[in-house]
Design a protein around this motif. Structure first.
Motif, mmCIF file in Angstrom:
data_model
loop_
_atom_site.group_PDB
_atom_site.id
_atom_site.type_symbol
_atom_site.label_atom_id
_atom_site.label_comp_id
_atom_site.label_asym_id
_atom_site.label_seq_id
_atom_site.Cartn_x
_atom_site.Cartn_y
_atom_site.Cartn_z
ATOM 1 N N GLU A 66 -10.490 -0.417 -5.893
ATOM 2 C CA GLU A 66 -9.427 0.557 -6.140
ATOM 3 C C GLU A 66 -9.659 1.821 -5.314
ATOM 4 O O GLU A 66 -8.708 2.423 -4.783
ATOM 5 N N GLN A 80 -4.386 4.271 1.269
ATOM 6 C CA GLN A 80 -3.090 4.873 0.970
ATOM 7 C C GLN A 80 -3.034 6.329 1.433
ATOM 8 O O GLN A 80 -1.986 6.801 1.896
ATOM 9 N N VAL A 103 -8.669 1.125 -1.714
ATOM 10 C CA VAL A 103 -7.205 1.039 -1.651
ATOM 11 C C VAL A 103 -6.631 2.450 -1.626
ATOM 12 O O VAL A 103 -5.733 2.760 -0.805
ATOM 13 N N ALA A 104 -7.116 3.310 -2.493
ATOM 14 C CA ALA A 104 -6.628 4.694 -2.532
ATOM 15 C C ALA A 104 -6.912 5.405 -1.205
ATOM 16 O O ALA A 104 -6.088 6.192 -0.708
ATOM 17 N N THR A 133 -4.629 -3.208 -6.256
ATOM 18 C CA THR A 133 -5.932 -3.856 -6.427
ATOM 19 C C THR A 133 -5.814 -5.100 -7.288
ATOM 20 O O THR A 133 -6.334 -6.172 -6.943
ATOM 21 N N ASP A 163 0.963 1.920 -6.694
ATOM 22 C CA ASP A 163 -0.246 2.700 -6.963
ATOM 23 C C ASP A 163 -1.487 1.844 -6.715
ATOM 24 O O ASP A 163 -1.431 0.602 -6.660
ATOM 25 N N ALA A 164 -2.630 2.526 -6.593
ATOM 26 C CA ALA A 164 -3.856 1.855 -6.184
ATOM 27 C C ALA A 164 -4.285 0.774 -7.173
ATOM 28 O O ALA A 164 -4.726 -0.313 -6.773
ATOM 29 N N LEU A 175 0.817 -1.210 0.000
ATOM 30 C CA LEU A 175 0.000 0.000 0.000
ATOM 31 C C LEU A 175 0.854 1.264 0.000
ATOM 32 O O LEU A 175 0.469 2.288 -0.578
#
Length: 398
Positions: free
Chosen positions: A387, A394, A390-391, A370, A365-366, A361
């Motif tokens: 996604e 992050q 995940v972002a 993913t 990148d997201a 993470l």
């Protein structure tokens, strides 16, 4: 009758081994943990303690449940072999066994396969086929084990194929971390379910009291995986985010209980759409599962249940598996996505997969995270939903 069981841990002794014992099998445990093997061989019996209120032993199809009282069961007629130091002894036992079972974790099945191949090679071709069942928290785990065995045997498989039959199973029993000083005794909940495919055995199924044999296992596997496993892990991840240590404690929080319940309503909607299961039966099943998780006599921790988040977030596991199929059908996945968001925040420095997940993470990148974690294609309808969470995770780590 003899049964060789790989994995002498708590599930092996407190569930699979117990039922095999009740079926009259001589038990041979195989494990690589030398202290555990020595401890088992140092006693002539061990006790399985069922604790908690009443409990239920579920019958075929989720109907005809009968309440039982908590009880102690003494298991005898067993021994253990260290398969790391004495593989030939394990192979010899397999050659003369009636049944082989496993409770080692899906990723360890490839290490069990060589022993079974070698045991089949020594097996008398005129004896009844070895009955092989992988009792793992995974869909069609026995098929996975069989594929490993066939690949290892290579061209020799044609000669060995008739010496074994393979049946998938669905197993369910909560066996928490054990109290200190209990030796090889095991504490479990009263409830259990062991569903086994009937067709591979023909007219000669194994004698396992308490197990039930079904013609189509898929609904049982997915009902269990998408309710028990999804619910257990969701409770752990929401509980960890909230700073709560135990599963029962997490579900005493009304907000967490509501979020877990919502996730299971989404998996139930998928089970209705896919398998035609009865919504009222599923509602009863969900209530039973959540009551089991609340059992105060089984003080399981969110850290034990939540470990290995990368596996639990993989393509065909308890979150992405049902959420992907639900999304493909246009069903709601909001609560499942929220549970996956909590899983992304599971940060346990003592769990290797948690450490790896948090590193991914931070470093990637997201979209890459993913795809790597979930195994979803970018054009899958669930992909942008994951996604996004995940972002969001992050951003918290930035």
């Amino acid at each position: 009758m003899k049964a060789v069981h790989f994995g002498a841990g708590n599930i092996g002794r407190g569930f699979v081994g117990l039922l095999l014992h009740e079926g009259g099998y001589e038990l041979v445990f195989s494990d690589v943990a030398a202290p555990l093997v020595d401890a088992i061989n140092g006693v002539s019996e061990y006790t399985v303690h069922e604790v908690g209120e009443g409990g239920e032993r579920q019958q075929a199809g989720g109907v005809g449940r009968s309440p039982i009282e908590s009880r102690d069961t003494v298991v005898t007629g067993f021994r253990a072999i260290n398969s790391a130091t004495h593989p030939d002894e394990v192979i010899e036992q397999i050659a003369g066994a009636n049944v082989v079972t496993t409770a080692v974790g899906p990723t360890v099945l490839k290490f069990v396969a060589p022993h079974i191949v070698a045991g089949l090679a020594l097996r008398d071709p005129s004896s009844p086929p070895l009955q092989v069942m992988a009792c793992e928290n995974a869909i069609n785990a026995t098929d996975v084990l069989r594929d490993e065995i066939v690949a290892l045997a290579g061209v020799a498989w044609d000669a060995l194929a008739g010496r074994a039959v393979f049946a998938n199973t669905a197993v369910d029993r909560i066996v928490p971390a054990q109290p200190e000083g209990g030796g090889v005794d095991v504490t479990v909940e009263p409830f259990y379910e062991w569903a086994i495919e009937r067709p591979p055995f023909g007219e000669d199924p194994p004698n396992i009291p308490g197990a039930h044999f079904v013609d189509d296992l898929a609904p049982y596997i997915e009902r269990k995986l998408f309710t028990v496993n999804t619910g257990h892990a969701a409770t752990a991840y929401f509980g960890a985010v909230a700073g709560i240590e135990t599963i029962s404690g997490a579900l005493s929080d009304a907000g967490i209980a509501n979020r877990v319940g919502a996730a299971l309503e989404e998996t139930s909607a998928l089970l209705v759409a896919k398998h035609g299961l009865d919504p009222a039966d599923l509602a009863t099943y969900r209530a039973t599962i959540l009551r089991r998780f609340r059992n105060p006599a089984l003080p399981d921790t969110v850290w034990r249940v939540g470990r290995q988040p990368l596996r639990k977030l993989s393509r065909h596991e308890r979150f992405v598996g049902p959420a992907a199929e639900a999304a493909e059908r246009g069903l709601s996945v909001d609560a499942l996505v929220a549970a996956m968001g909590a899983a992304l925040a599971f940060d346990d420095s003592e769990d290797a997969e948690s450490v790896d997940l948090q590193r991914m993470l931070r470093d990637r990148d997201a979209a890459s995270v993913t795809a790597s974690v979930t195994g979803l294609e970018h054009d899958h309808p669930l992909f942008p939903r994951i996604e996004a969470i995940v972002a969001a995770r992050q951003a918290e780590l930035a």
